[in-house]
Design a protein around this motif. Sequence first.
Motif, PDB file in Angstrom:
ATOM      1  N   GLY A  74     -27.281  51.372 -45.509  1.00 40.72           N
ATOM      2  CA  GLY A  74     -28.109  52.058 -44.512  1.00 40.72           C
ATOM      3  C   GLY A  74     -28.730  53.325 -45.065  1.00 40.72           C
ATOM      4  N   GLN A  78     -32.676  54.152 -45.658  1.00 41.80           N
ATOM      5  CA  GLN A  78     -33.196  55.366 -45.014  1.00 41.80           C
ATOM      6  C   GLN A  78     -33.882  56.266 -46.044  1.00 41.80           C
ATOM      7  N   THR A  83     -35.682  51.210 -42.100  1.00 40.64           N
ATOM      8  CA  THR A  83     -34.455  50.948 -41.352  1.00 40.64           C
ATOM      9  C   THR A  83     -33.791  49.700 -41.920  1.00 40.64           C
ATOM     10  N   SER A  84     -32.521  49.520 -41.560  1.00 42.59           N
ATOM     11  CA  SER A  84     -31.762  48.377 -42.042  1.00 42.59           C
ATOM     12  C   SER A  84     -30.833  47.891 -40.938  1.00 42.59           C
ATOM     13  N   PRO A  87     -25.563  48.911 -41.767  1.00 39.00           N
ATOM     14  CA  PRO A  87     -25.354  50.290 -42.197  1.00 39.00           C
ATOM     15  C   PRO A  87     -24.565  50.381 -43.512  1.00 39.00           C
TER      16      PRO A  87
END
Length: 119
Positions: A74, A78, A83-84, A87
């Motif tokens: 994540g 970032q 976004t992913s 995380p």
Amino acid sequence: MAAAASCPLTTHVLNSADGVPASRLALTLHRLDSDLLLWNLLTVGTTNEDGRCPGLVSRDAFSPGMYKLRFETGSYWQSRGQTSFYPYVEVVFTITDPEQRFHVPLLLSRFSYSTYRGS
């Protein structure tokens, strides 16, 4: 960290969405304490420009047991302004013969990942 040449465990993280190594991705290596059932932190690292993190563990510290590589995916996405869905990614594996060499690659995109035991 252990010297790369004597390291029995290696990893290579590839950003398969962009076709590049996943550089500057934070990761940790843990070993399970089988009596307490707690993960013990062994190494904190970051992938280099080639997506590798040399020297994860020394041959002397590498013993039979259950290990976990945790990749901070994540934060990686970032840092790239994206976004992913994931995380982090945790890859858990068992070592029965620490005299062998183990390679655990991670192929990564924002919405999927895969891994395997490499050579």
